[in-house]
Design an enzyme around this catalytic site. Sequence first.
Site, PDB file in Angstrom:
ATOM      1  N   THR A 157       0.042   2.437  10.292  1.00 32.89           N
ATOM      2  CA  THR A 157       0.290   3.058   8.983  1.00 32.89           C
ATOM      3  C   THR A 157       1.150   2.120   8.135  1.00 32.89           C
ATOM      4  O   THR A 157       1.224   0.929   8.433  1.00 32.89           O
ATOM      5  CB  THR A 157       0.917   4.471   9.151  1.00 32.89           C
ATOM      6  N   ASN A 158       1.772   2.615   7.086  1.00 36.05           N
ATOM      7  CA  ASN A 158       2.615   1.766   6.233  1.00 36.05           C
ATOM      8  C   ASN A 158       3.769   2.596   5.677  1.00 36.05           C
ATOM      9  O   ASN A 158       3.889   3.781   5.983  1.00 36.05           O
ATOM     10  CB  ASN A 158       1.771   1.148   5.114  1.00 36.05           C
ATOM     11  N   HIS A 159       4.576   1.960   4.849  1.00 31.93           N
ATOM     12  CA  HIS A 159       5.831   2.604   4.418  1.00 31.93           C
ATOM     13  C   HIS A 159       5.685   3.578   3.244  1.00 31.93           C
ATOM     14  O   HIS A 159       6.688   4.074   2.745  1.00 31.93           O
ATOM     15  CB  HIS A 159       6.836   1.536   3.979  1.00 31.93           C
ATOM     16  N   SER A 160       4.489   3.812   2.755  1.00 36.72           N
ATOM     17  CA  SER A 160       4.359   4.669   1.570  1.00 36.72           C
ATOM     18  C   SER A 160       4.900   6.082   1.845  1.00 36.72           C
ATOM     19  O   SER A 160       4.629   6.667   2.892  1.00 36.72           O
ATOM     20  CB  SER A 160       2.885   4.766   1.167  1.00 36.72           C
TER      21      SER A 160
END
Length: 398
Positions: free
Chosen positions: A210-213
């Site tokens: 996933t990512n930091h959004s």
Amino acid sequence: MLNGKHIILGITGSIAAYKAAMLCRLLVKEGAEVRVIMTPLAKQFITPLTMATLSKHPILVEFFNPENGEWNSHVSLGEWADMLLIAPATANTLAKMTTGIADNLLLTTYLSARSKVAVAPAMDLDMYAHITTQQNLKTLAQRGVAIIEPGAGELASGLVGKGRMAEPEEIIEQVKAIFAAEKPQSLTGKRYIVTAGATIEPIDPVRYITNHSTGKMGYAIAEELARRGAEVKLISGRTNLPVPQGVKRIDVVTAEDMYNASVREWTEADGGVMCAAVADYTPMYVADRKLKKSDDDLKIELRRTKDIAKELGENKGQRTLVGFALETDNEEANAEGKLQRKNLDFVVLNSLRDKGAGFAGDTNKITIIDSNGREEHPLMSKRDVAAVIVDKIEKVIR
Ligand code: C5P
């Protein structure tokens, strides 16, 4: 009629405070979400327990909780509210509202509120008739505060005259009338989709990419579109955010889920804002059992996901489509590339190099890029950035 409306019920120190209990019950019955703020004196007239029980939330009196220092933010309360309804409103509170005195939570909330404000005065007939009170009411009315006139009749003092707070049923009718008189908004009748948040690409039943959004920017845009009357579907990856008022959220997990939901909803939309941080790659195979570690290194093969914005751009017609670009380098050239490739009306560029921009925070600093050039904006709250973006959408709409 009051379904889903956020109403702050302000109660001040008048004997009519007992009627606030019935008023609160009626507001809740009409579907409103109610938060009660009491002035310190109001607690002498009606108990916090009564109001907390009826409103289904703890009541607020102080600026902070002395037990644990938790802050009662008048700013967020003011932002949350669709209406601040002060009933009963004493001569003292009306005077402070007129002059800007802010010595309790109700008054600071009043000064921060962007919502409609209505007051239902309650006091003895001479106080009500006094030129000072009358002038204060006139000033408040001129500033857009709705005055729910008191009735005439027997007052608690035994005197008979005008000053008795309007009955709860009457106040409800006036509150409804105030909402009904709202002008049609600039985006009434328009339907938008907004993608927001991070997607999750499973590797096995336990791990994922996933990512930091956090989704904050997309949620702020969805909220702003809804505030202007649009029908909004928020196609959301993982976030911890509440659904903004008036917005329909469609929860998705993977980039593929988000693609499918977006393509499906696009057929009925007038525009879209692609704010999600969609994974560009997903594991080629998802293991159905947890991958066991060994002493060797592990390679996970990834395949490209589908580009949602590009797909919608190819079927755009006369509709409006907005994309985001979060870059670490070559910002503008990359953003311009996206504008062309994805057939977007404009791209909102935020650079990770700018302090206060990008993930997680409550602020953002953007540059809007379209075929005419670039508009740079200063660092602002994400809410204000959302307003800038929706203003731009309104300019683009054909
Ligand atoms: O190409 P890039 O990922 O940098 O473009 C970012 C823009 O494209 C954002 O608006 C993002 O929401 C959108 N996007 C998308 N589907 C993808 C990848 C990005 O809609 N698979």
